[in-house]
Each structure stands twice: as structure tokens, then as C-alpha cells.
Design a protein around this motif. Structure first.
Motif, short mmCIF file in Angstrom:
data_model
loop_
_atom_site.label_atom_id
_atom_site.label_comp_id
_atom_site.label_asym_id
_atom_site.label_seq_id
_atom_site.Cartn_x
_atom_site.Cartn_y
_atom_site.Cartn_z
N LEU A 169 0.89 -1.08 0.14
CA LEU A 169 0.01 -0.12 0.16
C LEU A 169 0.83 1.41 -0.34
CD1 LEU A 169 -1.91 -1.36 2.76
CD2 LEU A 169 -3.40 -1.14 -0.09
N SER A 170 1.71 1.44 -0.88
CA SER A 170 3.22 1.99 -1.09
C SER A 170 2.27 3.77 -1.30
CB SER A 170 3.94 2.19 -1.76
OG SER A 170 5.20 3.09 -2.33
N GLY A 171 2.50 4.68 -0.36
CA GLY A 171 1.98 6.18 -0.47
C GLY A 171 0.63 6.52 -0.10
N GLN A 172 0.07 5.19 0.92
CA GLN A 172 -1.21 5.90 1.12
C GLN A 172 -0.75 5.24 2.53
OE1 GLN A 172 -4.35 2.64 0.05
NE2 GLN A 172 -3.17 2.02 -1.95
N SER A 173 0.19 5.42 4.16
CA SER A 173 0.45 5.39 5.22
C SER A 173 -0.97 4.05 6.11
CB SER A 173 0.20 6.99 5.60
OG SER A 173 0.73 7.71 5.25
N ALA A 174 -0.73 3.56 5.41
CA ALA A 174 -1.68 2.60 5.63
C ALA A 174 -1.07 0.82 6.07
CB ALA A 174 -3.29 2.46 4.94
N ILE A 175 -1.66 0.44 7.28
CA ILE A 175 -1.16 -0.92 7.80
C ILE A 175 -1.92 -2.54 6.98
CG2 ILE A 175 -1.99 -1.61 9.65
CD1 ILE A 175 0.60 -2.73 10.23
N THR A 176 -3.51 -1.65 6.21
CA THR A 176 -4.34 -2.43 5.33
C THR A 176 -5.32 -1.09 5.14
OG1 THR A 176 -5.99 -2.41 6.86
CG2 THR A 176 -4.72 -3.63 7.32
N PRO A 177 -5.81 -1.71 4.00
CA PRO A 177 -6.52 -0.73 3.65
C PRO A 177 -7.46 0.12 3.86
CG PRO A 177 -6.43 -2.93 1.40
CD PRO A 177 -6.02 -3.09 3.56
N SER A 178 -7.73 -0.21 5.11
CA SER A 178 -8.86 0.33 6.42
C SER A 178 -8.26 1.34 7.18
CB SER A 178 -9.70 -0.35 6.89
OG SER A 178 -9.64 -1.12 7.10
N LEU A 179 -7.22 0.95 7.61
CA LEU A 179 -6.10 0.46 8.64
C LEU A 179 -5.12 1.36 8.67
CD1 LEU A 179 -7.26 -2.53 11.05
CD2 LEU A 179 -8.07 -0.16 11.37
N TYR A 180 -4.57 2.37 10.48
CA TYR A 180 -3.30 3.03 10.33
C TYR A 180 -2.42 2.45 11.15
CZ TYR A 180 0.15 6.73 11.91
OH TYR A 180 1.06 7.06 12.54
N ALA A 181 -1.17 1.97 11.45
CA ALA A 181 -0.33 1.53 12.27
C ALA A 181 0.87 2.77 12.41
CB ALA A 181 -0.20 0.10 13.05
#
Length: 354
Positions: free
Chosen positions: A86-98
Motif C-alpha cells: 500500500l505504498s504511499g497510503q500510510s496504511a497497514i491495511t486498506p482501512s487501518l493505520y498503525a
């Protein structure tokens, strides 16, 4: 290729379609028949990858950042755990951040509030605080602290040791809906409104103040925001001592919102698991991509022929619908959070136990 009337007809149709597409594109029109197979999948195919972040390595980078930039300068001194898929999305999954956040002795991360829901899972340090609407939660290792959407929060460290915790937020979910709002308080720390631990005393023992009474002061829908390791760890151990073990999960307990028995946050669910030494879970897959922290023990995450070794405080993500197993080398405790709360509300959640 031999030219036949049938081939010439197909080529002519294709050229006509390409001309049509070129004329439609500036009008914001696309042909569904060219992309339907990629839009409506037979089953989930997440762009996220299974990935492990070794705690010792991430900690080293975080401490180096602490030598260069202050918590006040950064507002939140955090290293984002971005999934390689998910490069460039600041996401660990498509719906979540860590991310891992560092608060050094004497620092305060300034008070703000935002649309995003957040949880904090303490990785290291003892005695720093997260304050919610002016009430401090004094944090110990492996405590879970919530900052629900729209509530003022700041963090401070009045101890002589660094404090590190995992931040879990629904940033990508809020981004999907274009619904982000944020504001800062005009002072670094919210004025103290009640003594530390007041909410735990009122709402943390399967009881609550009578509704409508003067003592019932927290938001009605989400009264509790501190789930202590000192409480959840013995509960998990006690269950493991008497309950039958689930072959796919091990011994597992969910964190609940005491107001309604539902997930701790409107978009995020969280739970803990105990896997006895030598226990191997049966294969399982679910639609909620899940972020795990190894609280204690050593284990392997088995993904088909791939094996990911896990040790204390390591973070690992399992994307949606990825078949997986855990094999514990020693008694292992896992903390996990996911978007199951959102999926349940939207009638999307599904799991399959093999």
C-alpha cells in the motif's frame, strides 16, 4: 493469424469500441464491461501483504528520531508502519493505520481532537499518560487506551523513562468517506477535569452510575477508555485454565464497550489470545485484515509455505481473507485489532474456519 471474416469482424468491433472509449473519457464515462471482473471480485484479494515489523529494529529508528525532533515540533512523533503493498497510503491495511509513538521524559504531545478513532497499545514504559477530555489514564505496559472520535486528547510523560506505544487508527476509512475534521486546543494540555482513574472506578467493573445521575458523566455511548493489562491478562489466564480451547483461535477474549456490549470503537474491534506452548491453530481466514502484537512468547505465523517468526513486541499484519495458522513455540499472548466493527455494521464480515 489468418484473416477471416470472423477475425476481421472482431477487429472492426474493437476499433469501434476504442474510438467510443476515447470519445467518452473526457466526459467522465467508462465502460463497465471492461472492468467488471476487477470491481466485483469472487472473493477478497487484498493489495496488502503479510508483513512483520521487528520491535527492536523499529525502536532503534524511533529513538534516533527522538534525538532529532521533539514531540512538540512533530505534534505526534510516530513512525508509520506502512504496508509494502500500500505504498504511499500510510496504511497497514486498506482501512487501518498503525504506527509506533515515542514520548520522552518531560514531553507533552499537544492536545487535539479529530474525526478519526484511535487506540493506543502500550509497548514500553510505565507511568506516562493519555488524557481524554481532561482525565488522565496512567499507562502501563500492554494497557489498551482509547481516544474515540471527537474527544480531546493529549499525551505526557512525567517519568524518567521513554514511553512507546502502538497507535491504531481508522485514518484510511475516514479518508475513503472524505470525512476528516481536526482541531487543536489553544493550550498544550487539556485542563484536568477529574482525578486520574475516575472513569475506571465508575465504569470499569461491569457496573455504571445510574443513568441520569450526576455521577454519570461520560458520553453515554462510549464511557470506558482504559482497559488495563492488570485486568485483561488474569481474565485471559483464568479462561485458559478452565475453558475448552478453540482450534482456530486458541483462548480468545474480545474487548467490549460496556454501554452496549459491542466493539470498543465504532470502526475498530480488538481482542487478545492465549496460545499454549506447542499449540498450532487450524487454518482460518476472515475479511477483517488484522494487526497483531506479540505481548509475550514466541510463535510462527504460517501462510502456506511461508513462515514468519514472531517474538515479543513484534508487530505483524494479516491481510483480509489470507489463510493462516499460528504455531506457538512457548506460551504466546497476542493482541489484535481490525476493522471488524465497520464490517459488521455494513454486513460485510465473513470468516471461514478450515
Amino acid at each position: 493469424m489468418t484473416s477471416t471474416p470472423e477475425n476481421r469482424g472482431r477487429n472492426d468491433q474493437r476499433s469501434q469500441l476504442e474510438m467510443l472509449y476515447a470519445q467518452m473519457a473526457p466526459k467522465g464515462l467508462l465502460p463497465l464491461w471492461e472492468s467488471l471482473h476487477a470491481l466485483v471480485l469472487a472473493e477478497p484479494k487484498s493489495p496488502a501483504q503479510p508483513w512483520r515489523w521487528g520491535y527492536a529494529e523499529v525502536r532503534e529508528y524511533l529513538m534516533r528520531a527522538g534525538d532529532i525532533i521533539s514531540a512538540q515540533q512533530a505534534e505526534r512523533r510516530v513512525l508509520i508502519m506502512e504496508n509494502p503493498g500500500l505504498s504511499g497510503q500510510s496504511a497497514i491495511t486498506p482501512s487501518l493505520y498503525a504506527g509506533l509513538q515515542l514520548i520522552l521524559p518531560g514531553e507533552v504531545a499537544p492536545c487535539h481532537r479529530h474525526t478519526q478513532n484511535a487506540l493506543r497499545f502500550v509497548m514500553e514504559g510505565s507511568g506516562a499518560f493519555t488524557a481524554l477530555d481532561g482525565e488522565k489514564a496512567i499507562m502501563q505496559p500492554f494497557d489498551l487506551v482509547l481516544t474515540p472520535a471527537g474527544q480531546w486528547h493529549d499525551h505526557g510523560n512525567e517519568t524518567d523513562q521513554p514511553m512507546i506505544w502502538l497507535d491504531g487508527l481508522d485514518i484510511p476509512t475516514v479518508r475513503l468517506f472524505d470525512a476528516s475534521f481536526a482541531e487543536r486546543l489553544d493550550v498544550a494540555a487539556h485542563p484536568e477535569t477529574v482525578p486520574a482513574g475516575d472513569t475506571l472506578a465508575r465504569y470499569g467493573h461491569n457496573m455504571r452510575p445510574m443513568r441520569g445521575s450526576a455521577a454519570d458523566r461520560r458520553p453515554a455511548g462510549r464511557p470506558l477508555f482504559h482497559y488495563r493489562y492488570a485486568d485483561w491478562r488474569p481474565a485471559l489466564e483464568a479462561m485458559a485454565g478452565s475453558a475448552d480451547i478453540d482450534p482456530h483461535l486458541g483462548h480468545a477474549l474480545e474487548f467490549l464497550n460496556p454501554a452496549d456490549g459491542g466493539p470498543i470503537l465504532s470502526t475498530i474491534s480488538a481482542h487478545v489470545r492465549l496460545l499454549p506452548a506447542g499449540f498450532e491453530t487450524k487454518p482460518r481466514q476472515s475479511t477483517d485484515g488484522t494487526v497483531f502484537v506479540v505481548v509475550e512468547g514466541e510463535a510462527s505465523l504460517l501462510l502456506g509455505d511461508e513462515e514468519i517468526q514472531l517474538g515479543p513486541r513484534d508487530v505483524v499484519v494479516i491481510p483480509s481473507w489470507t489463510p493462516h495458522r499460528f504455531l506457538s513455540r512457548s506460551q504466546t499472548i497476542l493482541f489484535g485489532y481490525s476493522d471488524k466493527a465497520s464490517q459488521m455494521k455494513l454486513d460485510l464480515y465473513r470468516e471461514h474456519n478450515h
